[in-house]
Design a protein around this motif. Structure first.
Motif, mmCIF file in Angstrom:
data_model
loop_
_atom_site.group_PDB
_atom_site.id
_atom_site.type_symbol
_atom_site.label_atom_id
_atom_site.label_comp_id
_atom_site.label_asym_id
_atom_site.label_seq_id
_atom_site.Cartn_x
_atom_site.Cartn_y
_atom_site.Cartn_z
ATOM 1 N N ARG A 3 -0.908 3.341 13.601
ATOM 2 C CA ARG A 3 -1.073 4.531 14.437
ATOM 3 C C ARG A 3 -2.417 5.201 14.170
ATOM 4 O O ARG A 3 -3.096 5.660 15.095
ATOM 5 C CB ARG A 3 0.065 5.516 14.169
ATOM 6 C CG ARG A 3 1.428 5.033 14.659
ATOM 7 C CD ARG A 3 2.517 6.016 14.263
ATOM 8 N NE ARG A 3 3.845 5.493 14.632
ATOM 9 C CZ ARG A 3 4.988 6.096 14.317
ATOM 10 N NH1 ARG A 3 4.961 7.233 13.622
ATOM 11 N NH2 ARG A 3 6.140 5.568 14.685
ATOM 12 N N VAL A 4 -2.816 5.250 12.898
ATOM 13 C CA VAL A 4 -4.093 5.874 12.544
ATOM 14 C C VAL A 4 -5.247 5.111 13.184
ATOM 15 O O VAL A 4 -6.166 5.708 13.788
ATOM 16 C CB VAL A 4 -4.258 5.933 11.018
ATOM 17 C CG1 VAL A 4 -5.688 6.357 10.654
ATOM 18 C CG2 VAL A 4 -3.251 6.891 10.418
ATOM 19 N N TRP A 5 -5.214 3.782 13.076
ATOM 20 C CA TRP A 5 -6.285 2.979 13.675
ATOM 21 C C TRP A 5 -6.281 3.103 15.190
ATOM 22 O O TRP A 5 -7.353 3.132 15.822
ATOM 23 C CB TRP A 5 -6.145 1.509 13.269
ATOM 24 C CG TRP A 5 -6.501 1.223 11.844
ATOM 25 C CD1 TRP A 5 -5.685 0.777 10.850
ATOM 26 C CD2 TRP A 5 -7.794 1.392 11.243
ATOM 27 N NE1 TRP A 5 -6.363 0.653 9.675
ATOM 28 C CE2 TRP A 5 -7.677 1.020 9.879
ATOM 29 C CE3 TRP A 5 -9.031 1.817 11.717
ATOM 30 C CZ2 TRP A 5 -8.743 1.050 9.002
ATOM 31 C CZ3 TRP A 5 -10.103 1.857 10.835
ATOM 32 C CH2 TRP A 5 -9.946 1.475 9.496
ATOM 33 N N LYS A 6 -5.109 3.195 15.782
ATOM 34 C CA LYS A 6 -5.014 3.341 17.230
ATOM 35 C C LYS A 6 -5.588 4.672 17.684
ATOM 36 O O LYS A 6 -6.341 4.751 18.666
ATOM 37 C CB LYS A 6 -3.553 3.213 17.671
ATOM 38 C CG LYS A 6 -3.360 3.073 19.163
ATOM 39 C CD LYS A 6 -1.905 2.792 19.493
ATOM 40 C CE LYS A 6 -1.712 2.585 20.992
ATOM 41 N NZ LYS A 6 -0.288 2.293 21.327
ATOM 42 N N PRO A 10 3.274 0.896 9.745
ATOM 43 C CA PRO A 10 3.340 1.590 11.042
ATOM 44 C C PRO A 10 2.398 2.782 11.123
ATOM 45 O O PRO A 10 1.760 3.004 12.160
ATOM 46 C CB PRO A 10 4.805 2.024 11.131
ATOM 47 C CG PRO A 10 5.539 1.050 10.281
ATOM 48 C CD PRO A 10 4.624 0.755 9.141
ATOM 49 N N ILE A 11 2.282 3.523 10.016
ATOM 50 C CA ILE A 11 1.380 4.672 10.023
ATOM 51 C C ILE A 11 -0.081 4.206 10.077
ATOM 52 O O ILE A 11 -0.921 4.802 10.765
ATOM 53 C CB ILE A 11 1.628 5.556 8.786
ATOM 54 C CG1 ILE A 11 3.051 6.128 8.832
ATOM 55 C CG2 ILE A 11 0.593 6.673 8.707
ATOM 56 C CD1 ILE A 11 3.384 7.014 7.648
ATOM 57 N N GLY A 19 0.812 -1.196 0.000
ATOM 58 C CA GLY A 19 0.000 0.000 0.000
ATOM 59 C C GLY A 19 0.857 1.263 0.000
ATOM 60 O O GLY A 19 2.060 1.241 0.283
ATOM 61 N N LEU A 20 0.204 2.363 -0.324
ATOM 62 C CA LEU A 20 0.906 3.634 -0.373
ATOM 63 C C LEU A 20 1.248 4.148 1.019
ATOM 64 O O LEU A 20 2.210 4.891 1.188
ATOM 65 C CB LEU A 20 0.049 4.668 -1.115
ATOM 66 C CG LEU A 20 -0.264 4.342 -2.590
ATOM 67 C CD1 LEU A 20 -1.132 5.432 -3.202
ATOM 68 C CD2 LEU A 20 1.026 4.175 -3.391
#
Length: 320
Positions: free
Chosen positions: A20-23, A16-17, A11-12
């Motif tokens: 973090r977004v889901w968290k 790790p990002i 994916g683009l």
């Protein structure tokens, strides 16, 4: 397209990002839920601990009280029947919890162990009814106790799906014929009729997760069925019947409809019904009403706070 952007290593957006977004999203949702739940509770406490003079000072609701006051609680205790209603709630709820829990434990144990205990019962029935052909009694009892026990358990659970108001008129007629109206026993039985079906089903499920081998081991060492159940099964089933007790407490403490149907004497009213009468009095304002709500909420809060671990274990049905 979304899979290309968010999906996996290709994916683009790097993994790790994404994590973090889901968290962050999870925390934001949890925070919104907490705010939604705690805001009414905070408003109730703020209004209850303020005097009428400070509550609407300046023509607006004071959300941060300048000083704490117990005046509203003193008004309820000294000028209303709040104490009497509270005692009635404790009596009705306590008796209903004991009765509902006892029914759930006995019924749940019987539904899971009856294929073992039923043989001795049938043998005794056949022995004492020797003047009737034994096969006439043995076959129906075998079908009822052995073949239909799961059906009986599910019928009990299905009865919980029926609205309690459907039971109100039949229970009223029964208690009227028995002369039990306007008594504690009628309120206790009416409330227990609501909580018992689910309580029985829950204990039936819980006892299924306690191996019969534990009891068989005790039997081989000379223990009676009662002693094996008391010393082995009941300690293992503690999370289950404590969960049942908490559920029965919640139903009995918060019930309004069934108690209102079977009780007409104001001296026997619990808080749920008595508070309606208090709120109709002229001198009762917002502070007194919120104080009453706080009094009604305090016992359930204590029960949930001190027994929450048992509650989670019990509804996990022994798999945790």
């Amino acid at each position: 397209m979304f899979e290309r952007i968010f999906g996996g290593p290709g994916g683009l957006i790097p993994n790790p990002i994404q994590k973090r977004v889901w968290k962050v999203a999870l925390y934001v949702i949890a925070l919104l839920v907490v705010i939604f739940v705690l805001t009414p509770l905070y408003m109730m406490i703020v209004v209850a601990v303020q005097t009428p003079e400070t509550l609407f000072s300046g023509g607006q609701l004071t959300l941060i009280p300048p000083a704490l006051s117990l005046e509203n609680f003193k008004t309820l205790i000294n000028e209303t029947s709040t104490v009497s209603y509270f005692v009635n709630s404790v009596i009705i709820t306590g008796a209903s919890v004991l009765l509902s829990t006892a029914l759930a434990v006995v019924s749940g144990y019987s539904l899971t162990r009856y294929d073992l205990a039923g043989k001795s019962i049938i043998a005794r029935v056949v022995l004492f009814s020797y003047m009737i052909s034994p096969i006439v009694l043995a076959i129906p009892l075998y079908i009822i106790f052995f073949r239909l026990k799961s059906i009986i358990a599910r019928v009990v659970l299905f009865s919980y799906m029926i609205s309690p108001i459907v039971l109100a008129i039949p229970l009223y007629i029964i208690f009227f014929r028995l002369g039990l109206l306007n008594q504690y026993i009628s309120a206790v039985l009416a409330v227990t009729a609501i909580s018992a079906p689910f309580s029985i089903w829950l204990m039936w499920q819980y006892f299924q997760n306690i191996p019969i081998a534990y009891e068989e081991s005790a039997w081989t060492r000379g223990a009676s069925r009662w002693r094996a159940a008391r010393d082995i099964v009941l300690p293992l089933a503690r999370p289950g019947y404590i969960s049942v007790a908490i559920f029965a407490f919640a139903v009995a403490w918060n019930d309004y409809t069934m108690v209102k149907v079977v009780l007409n004497d104001q001296a026997l009213y619990p808080l749920t019904v008595g508070s309606e009468l208090i709120f109709q009095e002229v001198f009762v304002g917002w502070g007194e009403q919120m104080s009453m709500m706080l009094i009604m909420s305090f016992p359930p809060f204590l029960v949930a706070a001190f027994l929450q671990n048992y509650l989670l274990q019990g509804f996990n049905l022994g798999h945790g």
